[in-house]
Design an enzyme around this catalytic site. Structure first.
Site, mmCIF file in Angstrom:
data_model
loop_
_atom_site.group_PDB
_atom_site.id
_atom_site.type_symbol
_atom_site.label_atom_id
_atom_site.label_comp_id
_atom_site.label_asym_id
_atom_site.label_seq_id
_atom_site.Cartn_x
_atom_site.Cartn_y
_atom_site.Cartn_z
ATOM 1 N N ASP A 30 0.852 -1.188 0.000
ATOM 2 C CA ASP A 30 0.000 0.000 0.000
ATOM 3 C C ASP A 30 0.895 1.248 0.000
ATOM 4 O O ASP A 30 1.898 1.316 0.708
ATOM 5 C CB ASP A 30 -0.924 -0.003 1.231
ATOM 6 C CG ASP A 30 -2.059 0.992 1.110
ATOM 7 O OD1 ASP A 30 -3.222 0.557 1.040
ATOM 8 O OD2 ASP A 30 -1.789 2.216 1.071
ATOM 9 N N ASN A 86 -13.127 -3.162 2.196
ATOM 10 C CA ASN A 86 -14.178 -2.142 2.187
ATOM 11 C C ASN A 86 -14.998 -2.197 0.903
ATOM 12 O O ASN A 86 -14.427 -2.340 -0.184
ATOM 13 C CB ASN A 86 -13.546 -0.750 2.310
ATOM 14 C CG ASN A 86 -12.706 -0.600 3.573
ATOM 15 O OD1 ASN A 86 -13.068 -1.123 4.629
ATOM 16 N ND2 ASN A 86 -11.597 0.109 3.478
ATOM 17 N N GLN A 93 -14.684 2.596 1.170
ATOM 18 C CA GLN A 93 -13.955 2.251 -0.064
ATOM 19 C C GLN A 93 -13.629 3.526 -0.833
ATOM 20 O O GLN A 93 -14.497 4.384 -1.013
ATOM 21 C CB GLN A 93 -14.796 1.306 -0.940
ATOM 22 C CG GLN A 93 -14.038 0.776 -2.150
ATOM 23 C CD GLN A 93 -14.829 -0.244 -2.976
ATOM 24 O OE1 GLN A 93 -16.033 -0.403 -2.780
ATOM 25 N NE2 GLN A 93 -14.163 -0.913 -3.893
ATOM 26 N N HIS A 99 -10.445 -5.086 -3.451
ATOM 27 C CA HIS A 99 -9.125 -5.375 -2.887
ATOM 28 C C HIS A 99 -9.265 -5.734 -1.422
ATOM 29 O O HIS A 99 -10.219 -5.345 -0.765
ATOM 30 C CB HIS A 99 -8.174 -4.186 -3.056
ATOM 31 C CG HIS A 99 -8.712 -2.897 -2.517
ATOM 32 N ND1 HIS A 99 -9.593 -2.102 -3.220
ATOM 33 C CD2 HIS A 99 -8.537 -2.287 -1.327
ATOM 34 C CE1 HIS A 99 -9.904 -1.039 -2.501
ATOM 35 N NE2 HIS A 99 -9.301 -1.129 -1.340
HETATM 36 P P1 AMP Z 1 -9.904 1.533 0.260
HETATM 37 O O1 AMP Z 1 -10.157 2.714 1.151
HETATM 38 O O2 AMP Z 1 -10.256 0.235 0.911
HETATM 39 O O3 AMP Z 1 -10.531 1.700 -1.100
HETATM 40 O O4 AMP Z 1 -8.332 1.479 0.110
HETATM 41 C C1 AMP Z 1 -7.610 2.016 -0.929
HETATM 42 C C2 AMP Z 1 -6.146 1.853 -0.552
HETATM 43 O O5 AMP Z 1 -5.379 1.942 -1.726
HETATM 44 C C3 AMP Z 1 -5.606 2.913 0.411
HETATM 45 O O6 AMP Z 1 -5.034 2.272 1.548
HETATM 46 C C4 AMP Z 1 -4.558 3.649 -0.411
HETATM 47 O O7 AMP Z 1 -3.439 4.024 0.361
HETATM 48 C C5 AMP Z 1 -4.185 2.614 -1.447
HETATM 49 N N1 AMP Z 1 -3.711 3.125 -2.721
HETATM 50 C C6 AMP Z 1 -4.310 4.059 -3.518
HETATM 51 N N2 AMP Z 1 -3.604 4.223 -4.651
HETATM 52 C C7 AMP Z 1 -2.557 3.376 -4.592
HETATM 53 C C8 AMP Z 1 -1.447 3.079 -5.446
HETATM 54 N N3 AMP Z 1 -1.286 3.715 -6.614
HETATM 55 N N4 AMP Z 1 -0.552 2.148 -5.045
HETATM 56 C C9 AMP Z 1 -0.703 1.521 -3.874
HETATM 57 N N5 AMP Z 1 -1.711 1.740 -3.013
HETATM 58 C C10 AMP Z 1 -2.613 2.674 -3.364
#
Ligand code: AMP
Ligand code: ZN
Length: 139
Positions: A30, A86, A93, A99
């Site tokens: 992440d 989420n 989310q 994911h």
């Molecule tokens: P969610 O809130 O469950 O949709 O989580 C999205 C997650 O994706 C968050 O923890 C972000 O830090 C992570 N994230 C967003 N963009 C990227 C990226 N380009 N590479 C890695 N992680 C990411």
């Protein structure tokens, strides 16, 4: 999905810090980790959320999460592990490609992934149980 960042990352179109890859999944670190080793398990196929996820990918996701939890925990000396997933804005989310968050925990990590308990009467609990129970469940 043309404009989906996780489609691009999962399929190698955008570079990522990858820790595992097979035909169906990529597991990446992440970008904004909650703890040391916080990773994301991404299917290569686009599913918006758990409601849309195929049964086939669902069946493969948890065994992989289990394997990664063991590996990450062993390598980093984690004391515990959270798996968070989420679905939809209401649930936090922010990236709308299914994911799973793989979050190693450490006794002194200072992180709080909080659930606030709500007051419920027995009657309310029973009313809700009836609404969400699978058919043919006894009370
Ligand atoms: P969610 O809130 O469950 O949709 O989580 C999205 C997650 O994706 C968050 O923890 C972000 O830090 C992570 N994230 C967003 N963009 C990227 C990226 N380009 N590479 C890695 N992680 C990411
Ligand atoms: Zn996608």
């Amino acid at each position: 999905m043309e404009n989906c960042i996780f489609c691009k990352i999962a399929n190698g179109g955008i570079p990522s810090r990858t820790i595992y890859e097979d035909d169906d999944f990529r597991v990446i670190m992440d970008l904004a980790p909650a703890t040391k080793g916080h990773s994301l398990l991404l299917p290569k196929e686009h599913y918006k959320n758990i409601y849309e996820l195929s049964d086939g990918i669902a069946a493969k996701a948890l065994p992989l999460a289990k394997k990664m939890a063991a590996l990450i925990s062993e390598r980093l000396g984690a004391d515990g592990f959270n798996i968070i997933q989420n679905n939809n804005e209401a649930a936090g989310q922010t990236v709308f490609h299914f994911h799973m968050h793989l979050i190693p925990r450490y006794n002194d990590d200072g992180q709080k992934l909080v659930m606030i308990p709500q007051e419920m009467t027995d009657a309310q609990m029973e009313e809700i149980r009836e609404l969400i129970a699978m058919p043919d469940m006894e009370g």
